[in-house]
Design a protein around this motif. Structure first.
Motif, PDB file in Angstrom:
ATOM      1  N   SER A  14       0.828  -1.212   0.000  1.00  0.00           N
ATOM      2  CA  SER A  14       0.000   0.000   0.000  1.00  0.00           C
ATOM      3  C   SER A  14       0.858   1.256   0.000  1.00  0.00           C
ATOM      4  O   SER A  14       0.552   2.218  -0.704  1.00  0.00           O
ATOM      5  N   THR A  15       1.921   1.239   0.781  1.00  0.00           N
ATOM      6  CA  THR A  15       2.786   2.427   0.818  1.00  0.00           C
ATOM      7  C   THR A  15       3.579   2.570  -0.477  1.00  0.00           C
ATOM      8  O   THR A  15       3.912   3.688  -0.865  1.00  0.00           O
ATOM      9  N   LYS A  16       3.876   1.451  -1.136  1.00  0.00           N
ATOM     10  CA  LYS A  16       4.565   1.494  -2.426  1.00  0.00           C
ATOM     11  C   LYS A  16       3.663   2.056  -3.515  1.00  0.00           C
ATOM     12  O   LYS A  16       4.132   2.645  -4.478  1.00  0.00           O
ATOM     13  N   GLY A  17       2.372   1.826  -3.381  1.00  0.00           N
ATOM     14  CA  GLY A  17       1.428   2.322  -4.367  1.00  0.00           C
ATOM     15  C   GLY A  17       1.113   1.339  -5.485  1.00  0.00           C
ATOM     16  O   GLY A  17       0.276   1.629  -6.333  1.00  0.00           O
ATOM     17  N   HIS A  18       1.772   0.217  -5.504  1.00  0.00           N
ATOM     18  CA  HIS A  18       1.490  -0.803  -6.509  1.00  0.00           C
ATOM     19  C   HIS A  18       1.899  -2.179  -5.973  1.00  0.00           C
ATOM     20  O   HIS A  18       2.630  -2.282  -4.993  1.00  0.00           O
ATOM     21  N   ALA A  19       1.423  -3.195  -6.642  1.00  0.00           N
ATOM     22  CA  ALA A  19       1.754  -4.565  -6.251  1.00  0.00           C
ATOM     23  C   ALA A  19       2.363  -5.294  -7.437  1.00  0.00           C
ATOM     24  O   ALA A  19       1.795  -5.294  -8.529  1.00  0.00           O
ATOM     25  N   SER A  20       3.502  -5.901  -7.218  1.00  0.00           N
ATOM     26  CA  SER A  20       4.135  -6.707  -8.264  1.00  0.00           C
ATOM     27  C   SER A  20       3.587  -8.132  -8.203  1.00  0.00           C
ATOM     28  O   SER A  20       2.895  -8.510  -7.261  1.00  0.00           O
ATOM     29  N   ILE A  21       3.928  -8.914  -9.192  1.00  0.00           N
ATOM     30  CA  ILE A  21       3.479 -10.303  -9.208  1.00  0.00           C
ATOM     31  C   ILE A  21       4.073 -11.066  -8.012  1.00  0.00           C
ATOM     32  O   ILE A  21       3.422 -11.931  -7.435  1.00  0.00           O
TER      33      ILE A  21
END
Length: 98
Positions: free
Chosen positions: A54-61
């Motif tokens: 959430s803090t990164k702003g995106h989710a990788s695989i």
């Protein structure tokens, strides 16, 4: 002692009748404590991973696969409590992809 060779003396039988339930209780207690610890650590790790995403702003695989592994571990603990069997096959499938 009997001629059969596998019968135990009465004192040994009485001792086993006293000690076996205590050993069983300790083993089951440790087992349940371990499962609760694994379940709690899984929830904690999944929440931490989710908050980091959430803090990164995106989710990788990789992040999504990690969450799926946490979900599988939590499911395994839940299934064990209901069926007394530990289903590890699906976790091995997912873990081998990482």
């Amino acid at each position: 002692m009997s001629d059969l060779g596998n019968e135990k003396p009465p004192t040994v039988r009485r001792l086993r009748q006293t000690i076996d339930p205590i050993g069983y209780l300790l083993t089951e207690g440790f087992h349940l404590l371990g499962l609760f610890a694994i379940g709690a650590a899984t929830v904690w790790a999944a929440l931490k991973a989710f908050l980091e995403m959430s803090t990164k702003g995106h989710a990788s695989i990789e992040d999504l696969l990690l969450l799926f592994i946490y979900l599988e571990i939590g499911s395994m603990v839940g299934i064990y409590f209901r069926t007394n069997h530990m289903p590890v096959r699906f976790l091995l499938y997912v873990g081998s992809r990482r």
